[in-house]
Motif scaffolding. Sequence first.
Motif, PDB file in Angstrom:
ATOM      1  N   ALA A  90      -4.671   7.054  -8.102  1.00 22.37           N
ATOM      2  CA  ALA A  90      -5.333   6.432  -9.539  1.00 22.37           C
ATOM      3  C   ALA A  90      -4.914   5.025  -9.584  1.00 22.37           C
ATOM      4  CB  ALA A  90      -4.336   7.678 -10.370  1.00 22.37           C
ATOM      5  N   GLU A  91      -3.791   4.804  -9.502  1.00 23.78           N
ATOM      6  CA  GLU A  91      -3.273   3.435  -9.786  1.00 23.78           C
ATOM      7  C   GLU A  91      -2.340   2.937  -8.743  1.00 23.78           C
ATOM      8  OE1 GLU A  91      -3.080   3.711 -14.609  1.00 23.78           O
ATOM      9  OE2 GLU A  91      -1.332   4.324 -13.465  1.00 23.78           O
ATOM     10  N   VAL A  92      -2.096   1.634  -8.549  1.00 23.44           N
ATOM     11  CA  VAL A  92      -1.025   0.946  -7.724  1.00 23.44           C
ATOM     12  C   VAL A  92      -0.433  -0.494  -8.298  1.00 23.44           C
ATOM     13  CG1 VAL A  92      -2.144   1.823  -5.344  1.00 23.44           C
ATOM     14  CG2 VAL A  92      -2.732  -0.586  -6.533  1.00 23.44           C
ATOM     15  N   GLY A  93       0.880  -0.449  -8.170  1.00 25.32           N
ATOM     16  CA  GLY A  93       1.444  -1.710  -8.810  1.00 25.32           C
ATOM     17  C   GLY A  93       2.471  -1.867  -7.458  1.00 25.32           C
ATOM     18  N   TYR A  94       2.756  -3.171  -7.827  1.00 21.87           N
ATOM     19  CA  TYR A  94       3.728  -4.063  -6.981  1.00 21.87           C
ATOM     20  C   TYR A  94       4.673  -4.923  -7.336  1.00 21.87           C
ATOM     21  CZ  TYR A  94       5.092  -6.726  -2.649  1.00 21.87           C
ATOM     22  OH  TYR A  94       5.816  -7.235  -1.621  1.00 21.87           O
ATOM     23  N   ASN A  95       5.962  -4.919  -7.033  1.00 21.02           N
ATOM     24  CA  ASN A  95       7.172  -6.024  -7.574  1.00 21.02           C
ATOM     25  C   ASN A  95       7.273  -6.687  -6.524  1.00 21.02           C
ATOM     26  OD1 ASN A  95       9.667  -7.132  -7.979  1.00 21.02           O
ATOM     27  ND2 ASN A  95      10.157  -5.398  -9.494  1.00 21.02           N
ATOM     28  N   PRO A  96       6.960  -8.161  -6.418  1.00 20.11           N
ATOM     29  CA  PRO A  96       7.181  -9.038  -5.534  1.00 20.11           C
ATOM     30  C   PRO A  96       8.596  -9.214  -5.229  1.00 20.11           C
ATOM     31  CG  PRO A  96       6.155 -10.196  -7.331  1.00 20.11           C
ATOM     32  CD  PRO A  96       6.338  -8.570  -7.475  1.00 20.11           C
ATOM     33  N   GLU A  97       9.473  -9.167  -6.096  1.00 23.91           N
ATOM     34  CA  GLU A  97      10.981  -9.586  -6.065  1.00 23.91           C
ATOM     35  C   GLU A  97      11.635  -8.725  -5.134  1.00 23.91           C
ATOM     36  OE1 GLU A  97      12.512  -9.816 -10.057  1.00 23.91           O
ATOM     37  OE2 GLU A  97      11.324 -11.544 -10.340  1.00 23.91           O
ATOM     38  N   LEU A 116       6.337  -1.335  -3.550  1.00 24.85           N
ATOM     39  CA  LEU A 116       4.603  -0.794  -3.934  1.00 24.85           C
ATOM     40  C   LEU A 116       4.767   0.746  -4.752  1.00 24.85           C
ATOM     41  CD1 LEU A 116       1.643  -0.744  -3.399  1.00 24.85           C
ATOM     42  CD2 LEU A 116       1.925   0.283  -1.136  1.00 24.85           C
ATOM     43  N   GLU A 117       4.229   0.660  -5.674  1.00 30.70           N
ATOM     44  CA  GLU A 117       4.160   1.817  -6.508  1.00 30.70           C
ATOM     45  C   GLU A 117       2.725   2.572  -6.709  1.00 30.70           C
ATOM     46  OE1 GLU A 117       6.979   2.644  -9.961  1.00 30.70           O
ATOM     47  OE2 GLU A 117       4.867   2.491 -11.106  1.00 30.70           O
ATOM     48  N   VAL A 118       2.526   3.849  -6.110  1.00 32.92           N
ATOM     49  CA  VAL A 118       1.317   4.313  -6.012  1.00 32.92           C
ATOM     50  C   VAL A 118       1.409   5.874  -6.921  1.00 32.92           C
ATOM     51  CG1 VAL A 118      -0.178   5.482  -4.426  1.00 32.92           C
ATOM     52  CG2 VAL A 118       1.043   3.706  -3.682  1.00 32.92           C
ATOM     53  N   ALA A 119       0.192   5.998  -7.620  1.00 32.84           N
ATOM     54  CA  ALA A 119       0.057   6.983  -8.624  1.00 32.84           C
ATOM     55  C   ALA A 119      -0.961   7.814  -8.182  1.00 32.84           C
ATOM     56  CB  ALA A 119       0.105   6.472 -10.145  1.00 32.84           C
ATOM     57  N   PHE A 120      -0.639   8.988  -7.894  1.00 28.30           N
ATOM     58  CA  PHE A 120      -1.681   9.812  -7.562  1.00 28.30           C
ATOM     59  C   PHE A 120      -2.582  10.555  -8.405  1.00 28.30           C
ATOM     60  CE2 PHE A 120       0.888   8.962  -3.734  1.00 28.30           C
ATOM     61  CZ  PHE A 120       0.043   8.695  -2.782  1.00 28.30           C
ATOM     62  N   ILE A 121      -3.857  10.804  -8.186  1.00 27.06           N
ATOM     63  CA  ILE A 121      -4.867  11.319  -9.296  1.00 27.06           C
ATOM     64  C   ILE A 121      -3.977  12.692  -9.552  1.00 27.06           C
ATOM     65  CG2 ILE A 121      -7.122  12.412  -9.728  1.00 27.06           C
ATOM     66  CD1 ILE A 121      -8.230   9.881  -8.000  1.00 27.06           C
ATOM     67  N   TYR A 141       7.119   2.779  -2.409  1.00 22.57           N
ATOM     68  CA  TYR A 141       7.224   2.456  -1.002  1.00 22.57           C
ATOM     69  C   TYR A 141       8.261   1.015  -0.927  1.00 22.57           C
ATOM     70  CZ  TYR A 141       4.128   6.218  -0.303  1.00 22.57           C
ATOM     71  OH  TYR A 141       3.262   7.530  -0.143  1.00 22.57           O
ATOM     72  N   LEU A 142       9.302   1.112  -0.309  1.00 19.98           N
ATOM     73  CA  LEU A 142      10.170  -0.002  -0.093  1.00 19.98           C
ATOM     74  C   LEU A 142       9.972  -0.977   0.896  1.00 19.98           C
ATOM     75  CD1 LEU A 142      13.327   2.164  -1.439  1.00 19.98           C
ATOM     76  CD2 LEU A 142      11.648   1.141  -2.705  1.00 19.98           C
ATOM     77  N   GLY A 143      10.087  -2.271   0.734  1.00 24.36           N
ATOM     78  CA  GLY A 143      10.108  -3.095   1.739  1.00 24.36           C
ATOM     79  C   GLY A 143       8.993  -3.671   2.145  1.00 24.36           C
ATOM     80  N   VAL A 144       7.732  -3.277   1.469  1.00 21.27           N
ATOM     81  CA  VAL A 144       6.341  -3.636   1.612  1.00 21.27           C
ATOM     82  C   VAL A 144       5.892  -4.952   1.458  1.00 21.27           C
ATOM     83  CG1 VAL A 144       3.971  -2.891   1.043  1.00 21.27           C
ATOM     84  CG2 VAL A 144       5.733  -1.175   0.950  1.00 21.27           C
ATOM     85  N   PRO A 145       5.481  -5.722   2.430  1.00 21.27           N
ATOM     86  CA  PRO A 145       5.193  -7.037   2.235  1.00 21.27           C
ATOM     87  C   PRO A 145       3.635  -7.336   1.100  1.00 21.27           C
ATOM     88  CG  PRO A 145       5.063  -6.440   4.384  1.00 21.27           C
ATOM     89  CD  PRO A 145       5.187  -5.087   3.652  1.00 21.27           C
ATOM     90  N   LEU A 146       3.938  -8.360   0.506  1.00 22.28           N
ATOM     91  CA  LEU A 146       2.795  -8.654  -0.466  1.00 22.28           C
ATOM     92  C   LEU A 146       1.387  -8.512   0.191  1.00 22.28           C
ATOM     93  CD1 LEU A 146       1.863  -9.520  -3.152  1.00 22.28           C
ATOM     94  CD2 LEU A 146       2.173 -12.028  -2.531  1.00 22.28           C
ATOM     95  N   SER A 147       1.148  -8.805   1.460  1.00 21.79           N
ATOM     96  CA  SER A 147      -0.135  -8.857   2.253  1.00 21.79           C
ATOM     97  C   SER A 147      -0.603  -7.644   2.277  1.00 21.79           C
ATOM     98  CB  SER A 147      -0.129  -9.547   3.679  1.00 21.79           C
ATOM     99  OG  SER A 147       1.075  -8.752   4.460  1.00 21.79           O
ATOM    100  N   VAL A 148       0.483  -6.630   2.456  1.00 22.44           N
ATOM    101  CA  VAL A 148       0.017  -5.199   2.518  1.00 22.44           C
ATOM    102  C   VAL A 148      -0.496  -4.667   0.976  1.00 22.44           C
ATOM    103  CG1 VAL A 148       0.681  -2.709   2.905  1.00 22.44           C
ATOM    104  CG2 VAL A 148       1.564  -4.642   4.351  1.00 22.44           C
ATOM    105  N   TYR A 149       0.052  -5.093  -0.041  1.00 22.93           N
ATOM    106  CA  TYR A 149      -0.525  -4.701  -1.218  1.00 22.93           C
ATOM    107  C   TYR A 149      -1.770  -5.414  -1.592  1.00 22.93           C
ATOM    108  CZ  TYR A 149      -0.697  -4.724  -6.301  1.00 22.93           C
ATOM    109  OH  TYR A 149      -1.400  -4.631  -7.696  1.00 22.93           O
ATOM    110  N   GLU A 150      -1.913  -6.623  -1.100  1.00 24.19           N
ATOM    111  CA  GLU A 150      -3.444  -7.375  -1.566  1.00 24.19           C
ATOM    112  C   GLU A 150      -4.305  -6.590  -0.412  1.00 24.19           C
ATOM    113  OE1 GLU A 150      -1.389 -11.698  -2.379  1.00 24.19           O
ATOM    114  OE2 GLU A 150      -1.946 -11.334  -0.227  1.00 24.19           O
ATOM    115  N   GLY A 151      -3.941  -6.137   0.657  1.00 23.95           N
ATOM    116  CA  GLY A 151      -4.961  -5.592   1.650  1.00 23.95           C
ATOM    117  C   GLY A 151      -5.253  -4.125   0.967  1.00 23.95           C
ATOM    118  N   LEU A 152      -4.347  -3.560   0.286  1.00 25.87           N
ATOM    119  CA  LEU A 152      -4.747  -2.274  -0.516  1.00 25.87           C
ATOM    120  C   LEU A 152      -5.652  -2.391  -1.520  1.00 25.87           C
ATOM    121  CD1 LEU A 152      -4.007   0.718  -0.588  1.00 25.87           C
ATOM    122  CD2 LEU A 152      -2.202  -0.076  -2.208  1.00 25.87           C
ATOM    123  N   LEU A 153      -5.659  -3.544  -2.253  1.00 27.61           N
ATOM    124  CA  LEU A 153      -6.614  -3.571  -3.371  1.00 27.61           C
ATOM    125  C   LEU A 153      -7.609  -3.891  -3.007  1.00 27.61           C
ATOM    126  CD1 LEU A 153      -4.160  -5.963  -5.567  1.00 27.61           C
ATOM    127  CD2 LEU A 153      -4.718  -3.676  -6.081  1.00 27.61           C
TER     128      LEU A 153
END
Length: 72
Positions: free
Chosen positions: A12-19, A23-28, A35-47
């Motif tokens: 349903a939704e995804v969020g990210y805290n760069p600090e 990565l936060e994922v809400a399922f339908i 998910y902890l320690g996820v690089p920004l590039s992975v979040y950007e790829g997800l979007l």
Amino acid sequence: MNRVPVVSSNVAEVGYNPETKTLEVAFIKGGVYQYLGVPLSVYEGLLVAPSVGRYLDVNVKKAGYSVRKVDG
């Protein structure tokens, strides 16, 4: 954490805290996971992924990041 909606049959939704690189994922069907320690590039790829669910599975779940279920 602020989340943005995504087009997916499972997510349903995804969020990210760069600090904290979280990565936060809400399922339908319910459930919010961080998910902890996820690089920004992975979040950007997800979007921009053609399939959010497939990208999440391959690049986050199977990549071995630590995960915790949170109230959402």
